[in-house]
Enzyme design. Sequence first.
Site, mmCIF file in Angstrom:
data_model
loop_
_atom_site.group_PDB
_atom_site.id
_atom_site.type_symbol
_atom_site.label_atom_id
_atom_site.label_comp_id
_atom_site.label_asym_id
_atom_site.label_seq_id
_atom_site.Cartn_x
_atom_site.Cartn_y
_atom_site.Cartn_z
ATOM 1 N N PRO A 13 51.559 37.857 23.344
ATOM 2 C CA PRO A 13 52.181 37.971 24.663
ATOM 3 C C PRO A 13 52.698 36.618 25.149
ATOM 4 O O PRO A 13 51.968 35.638 25.144
ATOM 5 C CB PRO A 13 51.030 38.447 25.559
ATOM 6 C CG PRO A 13 49.838 38.604 24.694
ATOM 7 C CD PRO A 13 50.112 38.022 23.376
ATOM 8 N N GLU A 14 53.969 36.573 25.519
ATOM 9 C CA GLU A 14 54.524 35.386 26.164
ATOM 10 C C GLU A 14 55.044 35.851 27.523
ATOM 11 O O GLU A 14 54.843 37.013 27.902
ATOM 12 C CB GLU A 14 55.622 34.771 25.283
ATOM 13 C CG GLU A 14 55.070 34.411 23.902
ATOM 14 C CD GLU A 14 55.995 33.558 23.039
ATOM 15 O OE1 GLU A 14 56.952 32.982 23.573
ATOM 16 O OE2 GLU A 14 55.748 33.475 21.830
ATOM 17 N N LYS B 29 52.235 33.436 32.177
ATOM 18 C CA LYS B 29 51.603 34.437 31.309
ATOM 19 C C LYS B 29 50.393 35.081 31.987
ATOM 20 O O LYS B 29 49.619 35.770 31.354
ATOM 21 C CB LYS B 29 51.208 33.792 29.977
ATOM 22 C CG LYS B 29 52.427 33.325 29.184
ATOM 23 C CD LYS B 29 52.054 32.915 27.774
ATOM 24 C CE LYS B 29 51.929 31.430 27.646
ATOM 25 N NZ LYS B 29 51.592 31.004 26.268
ATOM 26 N N ASN C 210 54.372 30.338 21.579
ATOM 27 C CA ASN C 210 54.761 29.666 20.341
ATOM 28 C C ASN C 210 56.018 30.255 19.687
ATOM 29 O O ASN C 210 56.821 29.535 19.120
ATOM 30 C CB ASN C 210 53.588 29.704 19.360
ATOM 31 C CG ASN C 210 53.613 28.518 18.422
ATOM 32 O OD1 ASN C 210 54.141 27.456 18.778
ATOM 33 N ND2 ASN C 210 53.076 28.697 17.229
ATOM 34 N N ARG D 273 48.997 24.187 16.984
ATOM 35 C CA ARG D 273 49.706 25.447 16.759
ATOM 36 C C ARG D 273 50.624 25.283 15.559
ATOM 37 O O ARG D 273 51.092 24.187 15.261
ATOM 38 C CB ARG D 273 50.571 25.796 17.997
ATOM 39 C CG ARG D 273 49.796 25.808 19.298
ATOM 40 C CD ARG D 273 48.813 26.953 19.363
ATOM 41 N NE ARG D 273 49.474 28.245 19.326
ATOM 42 C CZ ARG D 273 49.915 28.884 20.397
ATOM 43 N NH1 ARG D 273 49.797 28.356 21.589
ATOM 44 N NH2 ARG D 273 50.490 30.065 20.281
#
Length: 265
Positions: free
Chosen positions: A2-3, A51, A169, A253
């Site tokens: 989820p972004e 978010k 990301n 990341r």
Amino acid sequence: MPEGDTIKHLTTRLNAALSGHTILHAEFNVAKHATVDVDGHLIVEVVPRGKHILMRLEGPADERVTVHSHLRMDGMWELVQTSASWRPRRGFEVRAVIHTEPWTAVGRLLGELDVLPTADESRVVGHLGPDLLDDTFDRREAASRLLVDPARPIAEALLDQRNLAGLGNELVNEVLFLRGVWPWTQAGGVELDALLALALRLIRANSTRAIRSSTGDLRMGRRAYVFDRGGQQCRRCGSTIQVGETGTAPISRAAWWCPTCQTKC
Ligand SMILES: [Zn+2]
């Protein structure tokens, strides 16, 4: 993952189903909120902030309460019809159940869940930078926050929600590819205005649909230029997509980039 676009899409659905309805019964399966009672509260609205998800309630004595949640990696909110004899498939995953008529919202594996006075929302979202999905998004403010540490790699700076809220990301990697920027380029060396304009276009386009795509192609396996495509060919030049790491443990990341389209600098 989820972004901001996913959260915008989700909160639009939750808001349409729940706002204006009274909570018949709510349960929070989180120790610190297990005794919270919001039965009889009106759901005023469900809105995104970056978010984060804010469900704002109004109690019978006019008290204003917010149910704050963040999905993190695996969380989700589902809507099921209240009339159905609904039972959680895997109860231990369920963190919150909010029954209204006709919809029940079920929160599973939520990474964060808080119930707090609406006046105190800044405790959970006050650290966030300008929100890409807010109509009042301030590009200049976001750019100046990104430049607070001009030597920081741009991929890392864009993921820091204190600089700007909403990007995860996948979108970061895709935006950097589309702008031809190597993920480790120092923030101070990037044309931030153009980059933020593109990020804004991309996240807004994706916020109205359930599937994220930065190529414009919604078919499986064709939605991204570089994200999660290590070892595959660049869709533009045929070079092999590289994969590395940005940030420092424990919050490093994965980063993907095309060595031809995104030049080191
Ligand atoms: Zn390429």
